[in-house]
Structures are given as C-alpha cells and as structure tokens.
Design a protein around this motif. Structure first.
Motif, PDB file in Angstrom:
ATOM      1  N   VAL A   6     -59.644 -39.842  12.253  1.00 39.52           N
ATOM      2  CA  VAL A   6     -58.436 -39.180  12.593  1.00 39.52           C
ATOM      3  C   VAL A   6     -57.450 -39.874  13.132  1.00 39.52           C
ATOM      4  CG1 VAL A   6     -57.565 -37.050  13.222  1.00 39.52           C
ATOM      5  CG2 VAL A   6     -59.741 -36.987  12.327  1.00 39.52           C
ATOM      6  N   LEU A   7     -56.014 -40.084  12.834  1.00 41.09           N
ATOM      7  CA  LEU A   7     -55.129 -40.631  13.708  1.00 41.09           C
ATOM      8  C   LEU A   7     -53.695 -39.954  13.463  1.00 41.09           C
ATOM      9  CD1 LEU A   7     -53.886 -44.339  13.556  1.00 41.09           C
ATOM     10  CD2 LEU A   7     -52.544 -42.811  12.762  1.00 41.09           C
ATOM     11  N   THR A   8     -53.157 -39.663  14.669  1.00 44.05           N
ATOM     12  CA  THR A   8     -51.897 -39.331  14.739  1.00 44.05           C
ATOM     13  C   THR A   8     -50.979 -39.588  15.710  1.00 44.05           C
ATOM     14  OG1 THR A   8     -50.676 -37.173  14.258  1.00 44.05           O
ATOM     15  CG2 THR A   8     -52.268 -36.921  16.249  1.00 44.05           C
ATOM     16  N   GLY A   9     -49.595 -39.852  15.477  1.00 48.83           N
ATOM     17  CA  GLY A   9     -48.684 -40.228  16.539  1.00 48.83           C
ATOM     18  C   GLY A   9     -47.913 -39.152  16.918  1.00 48.83           C
ATOM     19  N   ILE A  10     -47.141 -39.315  18.116  1.00 50.18           N
ATOM     20  CA  ILE A  10     -46.479 -38.240  18.670  1.00 50.18           C
ATOM     21  C   ILE A  10     -45.246 -39.162  19.058  1.00 50.18           C
ATOM     22  CG2 ILE A  10     -46.357 -36.497  20.556  1.00 50.18           C
ATOM     23  CD1 ILE A  10     -49.386 -37.849  20.629  1.00 50.18           C
ATOM     24  N   THR A  11     -44.092 -38.764  18.608  1.00 50.07           N
ATOM     25  CA  THR A  11     -42.881 -39.372  18.846  1.00 50.07           C
ATOM     26  C   THR A  11     -42.441 -39.016  20.277  1.00 50.07           C
ATOM     27  OG1 THR A  11     -42.283 -39.006  16.620  1.00 50.07           O
ATOM     28  CG2 THR A  11     -40.185 -39.705  18.047  1.00 50.07           C
ATOM     29  N   THR A  12     -42.039 -40.073  21.072  1.00 46.93           N
ATOM     30  CA  THR A  12     -41.647 -39.686  22.481  1.00 46.93           C
ATOM     31  C   THR A  12     -40.354 -39.459  22.834  1.00 46.93           C
ATOM     32  OG1 THR A  12     -41.567 -42.021  22.704  1.00 46.93           O
ATOM     33  CG2 THR A  12     -43.490 -41.236  23.217  1.00 46.93           C
ATOM     34  N   SER A 141     -36.031 -47.832   7.503  1.00 45.92           N
ATOM     35  CA  SER A 141     -37.665 -48.392   7.309  1.00 45.92           C
ATOM     36  C   SER A 141     -38.735 -47.629   8.083  1.00 45.92           C
ATOM     37  CB  SER A 141     -37.519 -49.917   7.661  1.00 45.92           C
ATOM     38  OG  SER A 141     -36.869 -50.405   8.839  1.00 45.92           O
ATOM     39  N   TYR A 142     -38.364 -46.269   8.605  1.00 45.81           N
ATOM     40  CA  TYR A 142     -39.147 -45.746   9.532  1.00 45.81           C
ATOM     41  C   TYR A 142     -40.626 -45.576   8.882  1.00 45.81           C
ATOM     42  CZ  TYR A 142     -40.385 -41.543  12.264  1.00 45.81           C
ATOM     43  OH  TYR A 142     -40.888 -40.315  13.132  1.00 45.81           O
ATOM     44  N   PRO A 143     -40.696 -45.214   7.571  1.00 41.24           N
ATOM     45  CA  PRO A 143     -41.866 -45.180   7.062  1.00 41.24           C
ATOM     46  C   PRO A 143     -42.842 -46.136   6.958  1.00 41.24           C
ATOM     47  CG  PRO A 143     -40.115 -44.069   5.706  1.00 41.24           C
ATOM     48  CD  PRO A 143     -39.477 -44.944   6.835  1.00 41.24           C
ATOM     49  N   ALA A 148     -47.760 -48.803   8.770  1.00 40.01           N
ATOM     50  CA  ALA A 148     -48.364 -49.754   9.899  1.00 40.01           C
ATOM     51  C   ALA A 148     -49.203 -49.120  10.673  1.00 40.01           C
ATOM     52  CB  ALA A 148     -47.357 -50.854  10.466  1.00 40.01           C
ATOM     53  N   ASP A 149     -48.606 -48.141  11.348  1.00 43.72           N
ATOM     54  CA  ASP A 149     -49.451 -47.352  12.445  1.00 43.72           C
ATOM     55  C   ASP A 149     -50.727 -46.886  11.875  1.00 43.72           C
ATOM     56  OD1 ASP A 149     -47.440 -47.317  14.310  1.00 43.72           O
ATOM     57  OD2 ASP A 149     -46.565 -45.428  13.595  1.00 43.72           O
ATOM     58  N   ILE A 150     -50.754 -46.286  10.757  1.00 43.76           N
ATOM     59  CA  ILE A 150     -51.846 -45.821  10.039  1.00 43.76           C
ATOM     60  C   ILE A 150     -52.663 -46.675   9.477  1.00 43.76           C
ATOM     61  CG2 ILE A 150     -52.616 -44.150   8.309  1.00 43.76           C
ATOM     62  CD1 ILE A 150     -49.695 -42.785   8.549  1.00 43.76           C
ATOM     63  N   HIS A 157     -57.683 -39.582   7.687  1.00 42.65           N
ATOM     64  CA  HIS A 157     -57.025 -38.157   7.935  1.00 42.65           C
ATOM     65  C   HIS A 157     -56.092 -38.349   9.045  1.00 42.65           C
ATOM     66  CE1 HIS A 157     -61.060 -37.644   6.217  1.00 42.65           C
ATOM     67  NE2 HIS A 157     -60.592 -36.372   5.787  1.00 42.65           N
ATOM     68  N   VAL A 158     -54.769 -38.020   8.474  1.00 38.32           N
ATOM     69  CA  VAL A 158     -53.507 -37.941   9.290  1.00 38.32           C
ATOM     70  C   VAL A 158     -53.237 -36.518   9.502  1.00 38.32           C
ATOM     71  CG1 VAL A 158     -51.445 -38.968   9.892  1.00 38.32           C
ATOM     72  CG2 VAL A 158     -53.336 -40.267   8.637  1.00 38.32           C
ATOM     73  N   PRO A 159     -53.327 -35.955  10.706  1.00 39.95           N
ATOM     74  CA  PRO A 159     -52.818 -34.285  10.897  1.00 39.95           C
ATOM     75  C   PRO A 159     -51.460 -34.537  11.075  1.00 39.95           C
ATOM     76  CG  PRO A 159     -54.767 -35.008  12.474  1.00 39.95           C
ATOM     77  CD  PRO A 159     -54.414 -36.249  11.694  1.00 39.95           C
ATOM     78  N   VAL A 160     -50.405 -33.825  10.498  1.00 42.95           N
ATOM     79  CA  VAL A 160     -49.105 -33.789  10.392  1.00 42.95           C
ATOM     80  C   VAL A 160     -48.581 -32.540  10.229  1.00 42.95           C
ATOM     81  CG1 VAL A 160     -48.597 -36.354  10.341  1.00 42.95           C
ATOM     82  CG2 VAL A 160     -48.801 -34.851   8.224  1.00 42.95           C
ATOM     83  N   GLY A 161     -47.254 -32.434  10.745  1.00 44.41           N
ATOM     84  CA  GLY A 161     -46.464 -31.331  10.158  1.00 44.41           C
ATOM     85  C   GLY A 161     -45.916 -31.496   8.651  1.00 44.41           C
TER      86      GLY A 161
HETATM   87  N1  TRP Z   1     -43.356 -39.616  12.306  1.00 44.51           N
HETATM   88  C1  TRP Z   1     -44.264 -38.605  13.265  1.00 44.51           C
HETATM   89  C2  TRP Z   1     -43.535 -37.471  13.667  1.00 44.51           C
HETATM   90  O1  TRP Z   1     -42.334 -37.714  13.871  1.00 44.51           O
HETATM   91  C3  TRP Z   1     -44.991 -39.547  14.448  1.00 44.51           C
HETATM   92  C4  TRP Z   1     -45.578 -40.672  14.010  1.00 44.51           C
HETATM   93  C5  TRP Z   1     -45.296 -41.943  14.092  1.00 44.51           C
HETATM   94  C6  TRP Z   1     -46.811 -40.309  13.302  1.00 44.51           C
HETATM   95  N2  TRP Z   1     -46.362 -42.782  13.432  1.00 44.51           N
HETATM   96  C7  TRP Z   1     -47.116 -41.837  12.904  1.00 44.51           C
HETATM   97  C8  TRP Z   1     -47.635 -39.493  12.920  1.00 44.51           C
HETATM   98  C9  TRP Z   1     -48.511 -41.923  12.255  1.00 44.51           C
HETATM   99  C10 TRP Z   1     -48.789 -39.678  12.247  1.00 44.51           C
HETATM  100  C11 TRP Z   1     -49.148 -41.155  12.003  1.00 44.51           C
HETATM  101  O2  TRP Z   1     -43.959 -36.583  13.969  1.00 44.51           O
END
Ligand code: TRP
Length: 343
Positions: A6-12, A141-143, A148-150, A157-161
């Motif tokens: 599982v991996l997820t990112g939180i925009t700061t 190019s955000y996506p 790359a993050d993923i 599995h990437v939990p997201v909105g």
């Molecule tokens: N773009 C996501 C958001 O705004 C944050 C995010 C960045 C992210 N890299 C990610 C989420 C990789 C999941 C996986 O919520």
C-alpha cells in the motif's frame, strides 16, 4: 502473486482539519495498522512536498504545512517503525525516475488530465486569454511525478480520493509503456477508493473543506497563541443550527451537529442522541455533547502532536529514518531502471 504493498502521498499544503482526519487520516492509519497486525504486506506513506509546489509558492507555508502534516499523522497513530514514512524531497531517486518516465509518457495522455483540462477551460471561458495562461509544466506533468512516486516502490494498492483515480490510471499506462519498450520492471498499481467513508459536514452544512472556510480544526488552528481545546470548542459553537426552541422535538437527520457526531460515536451513542433530539434538546447542549465526544478521541493525540511540533529534531529524526528505508528500495529500483534504459 505479488505481495500487497500500500502506498499513498499527502500533498503538503494547509493544516489538517477534522474533515481530513475523518475522511483520510483515521481510515488510512486504521487500515495500515490492521494490515500490519495481520502480517498482510507493507505500507508506504509520504509527504508529497514536490507536488505541493504546483499550487503553493509560499516557502514558509510549505515548510509549516509539511511539519504539521507529519506531526499529525504520527500523533494519530501512524507507526513509523512498522510503515515507511518519508518526505518525497528526501528521495532524490524519485525526480530522476520521473524524468525517465516522462520519456515513456505520451503528451496526449497528459492533455487529458482533469486538473490540466479544468485550468485550460477556465482560460477558454475568458476573452483574449491564451488557453495555457498561468499553467506551469509542474501542473501539466504532475501525473508523471505521481507515477514515479508509485512505480518506484512497485505499490500494488494506492488509496486515494475519487479525484485521483485518473492519475492512478495514468501511472498504469506509463508503467505499461515502459515495460513494453524496455523490460517489465514496474507493477501496474490499483486505485483503492473507499466509498464507505462519509464526507464530514462543515460548520455551514456543506462538505467540510478549506476552500469553503467551514472547517473545524483538528489540533488547533496553527496559531500557538490559541489554546487548541478552546479553538475546538469555539468552532463547534459556530455550527449553524435552526432557530427551534430547546424543548421542541428535533429532527436529527438535517442537523450538522448530529452528522458530525455520527463520525465519532458508537451505534448505541448515536441512537441515544437521536432519542434526545426527539425528546427535545437545546443546541447548546447538543454542541456540548459533540465537543466532549470529539475531544475524548483527539485529546491524547493532541498532546503528542504538540510534543512533535515543539521538538523539530525528533520529527526530523523520524523522517530521516523513513528516508533511509525508502531509499534502500528506491536505489534498487532506479538501478534496474538505469540498466534497462542503457544509462
Ligand atoms: N496527488 C495526490 C493528492 O493530491 C497526492 C499524491 C502525490 C499521491 N503522489 C501520490 C497519492 C502517490 C497517492 C500516490 O491527493
């Protein structure tokens, strides 16, 4: 079968509020802790500070927000020993991979991204404005950075909105292109969208959101002069109610106080409050009950939050420990990638 990762990112950007807590922080941590207890795969959580740069140009705000978000997730029970918790900008392998993936990503794919298209549409609605006015390559190019993050960690599995599902599809697409052109190095990730988690209602009865200015703070509002418990009480006192008299029987189904209470109380407690509404309850009393319920849950976390906020060294050590763990994985994957492309 590949193990579950599982991996997820939180925009700061911003300071976490109660809606973030109920909608993402609490369920994500609960899911991670349950998976760890079951011995079911592993989990990566990271602070997406490079992503924050596309919408926030205030260095102090980026810095403050990164610290507050890190302290919040830790205070809410994210276990940095059990999961890998790191700051994106501490992993130089990620932007390097992002460049490589840029070269396996069709421009046309990015043209179709919702966030970019929405920005173009706003310009198109105006007269004499270039469709790309004010749009940076970061937004465009955000996506790819997100891919790359993923892909760096071969997350499954990437939990997201819901708004992020398209980005996960794009990461799959980019992985597929790379794998076909060179060799199958990247796992195609799946978006995980939890439909059961209700959106928290805000002070004015609309969805709780920073952009509506109707939020309830989680651990105070970021101002050190304000007592966080008082800030919570004050926000709750501002919840909009109707003008029914205290003794009148009330309908709990159209009440913001009740809606928020639902997100914190047990089934029995919810039924009990509903009965109290039917008998007649004063709004002041209802708000008091809500305050106590929320405060009971978050008071212990609040203490840990301020400990971490007042001790930047400890917070930084935790993030550096995470960076070491993350880079061990990232360096291996980048090595394979470099070899695959001939660099
Ligand atoms: N773009 C996501 C958001 O705004 C944050 C995010 C960045 C992210 N890299 C990610 C989420 C990789 C999941 C996986 O919520």
């Amino acid at each position: 079968t590949t193990p579950k990762r599982v991996l997820t990112g939180i925009t700061t950007t911003g300071i976490p509020h109660l809606g973030n807590y109920v909608g993402s922080i609490r369920p994500a941590i609960a899911a991670a802790n349950e998976a760890i207890a079951r011995g079911d795969g592993d989990a990566f959580f990271f602070l997406a500070d490079f992503h924050a740069l596309i919408k926030c140009f205030d260095p102090d705000e980026i810095h403050r927000s990164t610290r507050a978000i890190a302290a919040t997730w830790l205070a809410c029970g994210l276990d940095p020993q059990a999961v890998t918790f790191y700051r994106q900008s501490d992993i130089p392998e990620i932007p390097e991979l992002a460049w490589v993936l840029n070269c396996s990503c069709a421009k046309g794919l990015m043209n179709r991204a919702h966030a970019y298209k929405a920005a173009v549409d706003i310009n198109a609605a105006k007269e004499d404005v270039d469709p790309d006015f004010g749009i940076t390559m970061g937004l465009f190019s955000y996506p790819v950075l997100m891919a790359a993050d993923i892909l760096m960690f071969n997350a499954t599995h990437v939990p997201v909105g819901k708004d992020q599902v398209q980005h996960i599809e794009m990461a799959r697409d980019i992985a597929g292109t790379f794998n076909f052109k060179y060799k199958p190095l990247f796992i195609q990730p799946n978006a995980v969208v939890d439909e059961d988690i209700p959106l928290l209602t805000g002070l004015d009865g609309r969805k709780m959101s920073k952009s509506y200015g109707n939020t309830i703070p989680l651990f105070g509002d970021g101002n050190p002069q304000v007592d966080p418990q008082k800030a919570l009480k004050k926000a709750i006192s501002q919840i909009v109610t109707n003008s029914q008299a205290p003794e009148e029987p009330k309908n709990c189904n159209e009440c913001t106080i009740f809606e928020i209470y639902r997100a914190f109380a047990t089934k029995e407690e919810i039924e009990e409050l509903a009965a109290h509404y039917r008998r007649g309850i004063g709004w002041g009393e209802a708000k008091e009950i809500l305050f106590n319920k929320i405060n009971d849950e978050i008071a212990p976390m609040r203490q840990r939050y301020f400990e971490l906020m007042n001790n930047p060294k400890e917070l930084e050590e935790i993030l550096q420990m995470g960076a070491v763990k993350a880079r061990r994985v990232a360096q291996k994957q980048l090595d394979k990638t470099r070899r695959a492309i001939g660099i």
